[in-house]
Design a protein around this motif. Structure first.
Motif, PDB file in Angstrom:
ATOM      1  N   HIS A  82       0.847  -1.204   0.000  1.00 45.44           N
ATOM      2  CA  HIS A  82       0.000   0.000   0.000  1.00 45.44           C
ATOM      3  C   HIS A  82       0.877   1.247   0.000  1.00 45.44           C
ATOM      4  O   HIS A  82       1.922   1.277   0.651  1.00 45.44           O
ATOM      5  CB  HIS A  82      -0.884   0.025   1.254  1.00 45.44           C
ATOM      6  CG  HIS A  82      -1.284   1.408   1.680  1.00 45.44           C
ATOM      7  ND1 HIS A  82      -2.390   2.049   1.175  1.00 45.44           N
ATOM      8  CD2 HIS A  82      -0.693   2.282   2.544  1.00 45.44           C
ATOM      9  CE1 HIS A  82      -2.476   3.258   1.727  1.00 45.44           C
ATOM     10  NE2 HIS A  82      -1.460   3.428   2.560  1.00 45.44           N
ATOM     11  N   PHE A  83       0.452   2.281  -0.737  1.00 40.25           N
ATOM     12  CA  PHE A  83       1.023   3.607  -0.528  1.00 40.25           C
ATOM     13  C   PHE A  83      -0.039   4.659  -0.770  1.00 40.25           C
ATOM     14  O   PHE A  83      -1.086   4.393  -1.362  1.00 40.25           O
ATOM     15  CB  PHE A  83       2.302   3.849  -1.330  1.00 40.25           C
ATOM     16  CG  PHE A  83       2.181   3.994  -2.823  1.00 40.25           C
ATOM     17  CD1 PHE A  83       1.018   3.690  -3.519  1.00 40.25           C
ATOM     18  CD2 PHE A  83       3.259   4.453  -3.569  1.00 40.25           C
ATOM     19  CE1 PHE A  83       0.928   3.842  -4.908  1.00 40.25           C
ATOM     20  CE2 PHE A  83       3.184   4.608  -4.950  1.00 40.25           C
ATOM     21  CZ  PHE A  83       2.012   4.296  -5.611  1.00 40.25           C
ATOM     22  N   ASP A  84       0.186   5.863  -0.246  1.00 41.52           N
ATOM     23  CA  ASP A  84      -0.795   6.939  -0.371  1.00 41.52           C
ATOM     24  C   ASP A  84      -0.078   8.279  -0.410  1.00 41.52           C
ATOM     25  O   ASP A  84       1.157   8.341  -0.452  1.00 41.52           O
ATOM     26  CB  ASP A  84      -1.812   6.887   0.782  1.00 41.52           C
ATOM     27  CG  ASP A  84      -1.152   6.981   2.147  1.00 41.52           C
ATOM     28  OD1 ASP A  84      -0.481   7.993   2.412  1.00 41.52           O
ATOM     29  OD2 ASP A  84      -1.309   6.041   2.957  1.00 41.52           O
ATOM     30  N   GLY A  85      -0.841   9.358  -0.404  1.00 40.46           N
ATOM     31  CA  GLY A  85      -0.273  10.694  -0.523  1.00 40.46           C
ATOM     32  C   GLY A  85       0.635  11.096   0.619  1.00 40.46           C
ATOM     33  O   GLY A  85       1.417  12.039   0.502  1.00 40.46           O
ATOM     34  N   ASN A  86       0.550  10.385   1.753  1.00 39.35           N
ATOM     35  CA  ASN A  86       1.417  10.661   2.899  1.00 39.35           C
ATOM     36  C   ASN A  86       2.756   9.932   2.813  1.00 39.35           C
ATOM     37  O   ASN A  86       3.651  10.195   3.612  1.00 39.35           O
ATOM     38  CB  ASN A  86       0.710  10.270   4.199  1.00 39.35           C
ATOM     39  CG  ASN A  86      -0.556  11.078   4.433  1.00 39.35           C
ATOM     40  OD1 ASN A  86      -0.573  12.280   4.204  1.00 39.35           O
ATOM     41  ND2 ASN A  86      -1.608  10.413   4.873  1.00 39.35           N
ATOM     42  N   THR A  87       2.871   9.008   1.866  1.00 39.67           N
ATOM     43  CA  THR A  87       4.132   8.277   1.680  1.00 39.67           C
ATOM     44  C   THR A  87       5.172   9.225   1.102  1.00 39.67           C
ATOM     45  O   THR A  87       4.887   9.962   0.155  1.00 39.67           O
ATOM     46  CB  THR A  87       3.934   7.086   0.724  1.00 39.67           C
ATOM     47  OG1 THR A  87       2.838   6.289   1.179  1.00 39.67           O
ATOM     48  CG2 THR A  87       5.187   6.229   0.649  1.00 39.67           C
TER      49      THR A  87
ATOM     50  N   LEU B 120      -0.199  -3.479  -6.228  1.00 41.39           N
ATOM     51  CA  LEU B 120       0.033  -2.138  -5.697  1.00 41.39           C
ATOM     52  C   LEU B 120      -1.319  -1.520  -5.364  1.00 41.39           C
ATOM     53  O   LEU B 120      -2.155  -1.332  -6.250  1.00 41.39           O
ATOM     54  CB  LEU B 120       0.777  -1.284  -6.722  1.00 41.39           C
ATOM     55  CG  LEU B 120       1.068   0.167  -6.346  1.00 41.39           C
ATOM     56  CD1 LEU B 120       1.921   0.242  -5.088  1.00 41.39           C
ATOM     57  CD2 LEU B 120       1.765   0.893  -7.503  1.00 41.39           C
ATOM     58  N   VAL B 121      -1.530  -1.233  -4.075  1.00 39.54           N
ATOM     59  CA  VAL B 121      -2.825  -0.759  -3.601  1.00 39.54           C
ATOM     60  C   VAL B 121      -2.710   0.709  -3.208  1.00 39.54           C
ATOM     61  O   VAL B 121      -1.750   1.112  -2.543  1.00 39.54           O
ATOM     62  CB  VAL B 121      -3.301  -1.594  -2.392  1.00 39.54           C
ATOM     63  CG1 VAL B 121      -4.764  -1.298  -2.095  1.00 39.54           C
ATOM     64  CG2 VAL B 121      -3.106  -3.082  -2.642  1.00 39.54           C
ATOM     65  N   ASN B 122      -3.695   1.514  -3.628  1.00 40.15           N
ATOM     66  CA  ASN B 122      -3.607   2.957  -3.350  1.00 40.15           C
ATOM     67  C   ASN B 122      -4.986   3.582  -3.246  1.00 40.15           C
ATOM     68  O   ASN B 122      -5.995   2.962  -3.591  1.00 40.15           O
ATOM     69  CB  ASN B 122      -2.785   3.654  -4.440  1.00 40.15           C
ATOM     70  CG  ASN B 122      -3.556   3.863  -5.727  1.00 40.15           C
ATOM     71  OD1 ASN B 122      -3.945   4.974  -6.062  1.00 40.15           O
ATOM     72  ND2 ASN B 122      -3.802   2.782  -6.467  1.00 40.15           N
ATOM     73  N   CYS B 123      -4.993   4.819  -2.782  1.00 34.49           N
ATOM     74  CA  CYS B 123      -6.220   5.606  -2.712  1.00 34.49           C
ATOM     75  C   CYS B 123      -6.007   6.895  -3.497  1.00 34.49           C
ATOM     76  O   CYS B 123      -5.384   7.837  -3.001  1.00 34.49           O
ATOM     77  CB  CYS B 123      -6.574   5.901  -1.260  1.00 34.49           C
ATOM     78  SG  CYS B 123      -7.950   7.047  -1.058  1.00 34.49           S
ATOM     79  N   ASP B 124      -6.477   6.919  -4.744  1.00 35.46           N
ATOM     80  CA  ASP B 124      -6.448   8.126  -5.588  1.00 35.46           C
ATOM     81  C   ASP B 124      -5.051   8.708  -5.816  1.00 35.46           C
ATOM     82  O   ASP B 124      -4.920   9.898  -6.096  1.00 35.46           O
ATOM     83  CB  ASP B 124      -7.340   9.228  -4.984  1.00 35.46           C
ATOM     84  CG  ASP B 124      -8.824   8.907  -5.114  1.00 35.46           C
ATOM     85  OD1 ASP B 124      -9.145   7.968  -5.864  1.00 35.46           O
ATOM     86  OD2 ASP B 124      -9.638   9.579  -4.481  1.00 35.46           O
ATOM     87  N   LEU B 125      -4.026   7.906  -5.686  1.00 38.93           N
ATOM     88  CA  LEU B 125      -2.674   8.440  -5.813  1.00 38.93           C
ATOM     89  C   LEU B 125      -2.157   8.372  -7.243  1.00 38.93           C
ATOM     90  O   LEU B 125      -1.437   9.258  -7.691  1.00 38.93           O
ATOM     91  CB  LEU B 125      -1.720   7.677  -4.873  1.00 38.93           C
ATOM     92  CG  LEU B 125      -0.289   8.215  -4.787  1.00 38.93           C
ATOM     93  CD1 LEU B 125      -0.277   9.651  -4.268  1.00 38.93           C
ATOM     94  CD2 LEU B 125       0.558   7.324  -3.886  1.00 38.93           C
ATOM     95  N   ILE B 126      -2.509   7.326  -7.967  1.00 34.91           N
ATOM     96  CA  ILE B 126      -1.949   7.128  -9.312  1.00 34.91           C
ATOM     97  C   ILE B 126      -3.071   6.952 -10.338  1.00 34.91           C
ATOM     98  O   ILE B 126      -3.078   6.031 -11.146  1.00 34.91           O
ATOM     99  CB  ILE B 126      -0.981   5.917  -9.357  1.00 34.91           C
ATOM    100  CG1 ILE B 126      -1.628   4.673  -8.725  1.00 34.91           C
ATOM    101  CG2 ILE B 126       0.319   6.250  -8.639  1.00 34.91           C
ATOM    102  CD1 ILE B 126      -0.771   3.428  -8.857  1.00 34.91           C
ATOM    103  N   SER B 127      -4.036   7.877 -10.304  1.00 32.48           N
ATOM    104  CA  SER B 127      -5.161   7.795 -11.233  1.00 32.48           C
ATOM    105  C   SER B 127      -4.832   8.410 -12.587  1.00 32.48           C
ATOM    106  O   SER B 127      -5.226   7.880 -13.624  1.00 32.48           O
ATOM    107  CB  SER B 127      -6.387   8.502 -10.627  1.00 32.48           C
ATOM    108  OG  SER B 127      -6.771   7.893  -9.425  1.00 32.48           O
ATOM    109  N   MET B 128      -4.134   9.540 -12.592  1.00 34.00           N
ATOM    110  CA  MET B 128      -3.860  10.257 -13.838  1.00 34.00           C
ATOM    111  C   MET B 128      -2.371  10.224 -14.167  1.00 34.00           C
ATOM    112  O   MET B 128      -1.531  10.445 -13.300  1.00 34.00           O
ATOM    113  CB  MET B 128      -4.306  11.726 -13.744  1.00 34.00           C
ATOM    114  CG  MET B 128      -5.799  11.917 -13.639  1.00 34.00           C
ATOM    115  SD  MET B 128      -6.295  13.646 -13.837  1.00 34.00           S
ATOM    116  CE  MET B 128      -5.436  14.432 -12.483  1.00 34.00           C
TER     117      MET B 128
END
Length: 221
Positions: free
Chosen positions: A145-150, A170-178
């Protein structure tokens, strides 16, 4: 500048971008996007005079700019209680999606449709993303997992490890959409409910970067 070019220009009519456009009223403005739509219905015509339609997705696949794909829809739960006027409430959606039965269905679907594939999973909150990565690992499928705080350094290391195949999911929340460009992604799993056509297209498209003999998989849950 005499010319301003906006990539992902569906966001260029936002208040932040308007500060740039308004600061240079005599500049020509050109925008490019694969998804010219917004959930708030703010018209792109406020900024642009003309739309030039590009080639179709079918043409891009036939000419090896995008990968062909298989699309699967797997209904996990009724999200009606999480609906809002603009998009789903991510907190309520997370609560509905974070049950052991649903995690079991996610793992089962991955084995059924994408077993062994380099996969990006989109979740609706950081907690949901962290728990999803944990469930993959508990099932013996290597996931991070990674997110904007990483931190940027850690984020780069994770992406490099994923590219090198050191883990599968690779699991994320809206980090690598675009704009995230990695042809080695063979599958995306959409666990983030959305009423945004733009977000749906952008997240689905991460699996469609072309690579010879690649056939992508999109699992919309």
């Amino acid at each position: 500048p005499d010319l301003i070019i906006y990539d992902e220009c569906h966001i260029s009519v936002s208040n932040t971008y308007n500060k740039i456009s308004n600061a240079f009223p005599n500049a020509f403005i050109v925008g490019a996007t694969a998804s010219p739509c917004r959930t708030d219905n703010r018209p792109l015509g406020d900024l642009y005079e003309t739309i030039i339609r590009g080639v179709t997705v079918r043409w891009l696949i036939d000419n090896h700019y995008l990968a062909p794909y298989d699309y699967y829809s797997v209904l996990l739960t009724d999200l009606a209680s999480a609906e809002t006027n603009g998009d789903y409430d991510t907190v309520k959606a997370s609560e509905l999606l974070m049950t052991s039965a649903i995690y079991g269905d996610i793992i089962k679907s991955w084995h059924k449709f994408a077993d062994g594939m380099q996969t990006v999973v989109y979740c609706c909150s950081i907690a949901h993303s962290q728990k999803t990565a944990e469930m993959f690992n508990d099932a013996g499928i290597s996931a991070v997992h990674f997110d904007g705080n990483t931190s940027k350094v850690e984020r780069k290391r994770i992406v490099d490890d994923f590219r090198d195949g050191k883990f599968k999911v690779l699991v994320n929340c809206d980090l690598i959409s675009m704009g995230f460009d990695m042809p080695d992604i063979n599958c995306v799993m959409l666990l983030r409910p959305t009423q945004s056509a733009s977000l749906f297209i952008q997240q689905s498209g991460r699996a469609l970067r072309y690579k010879p003999n690649k056939r992508a998989v999109i699992i919309d849950m």
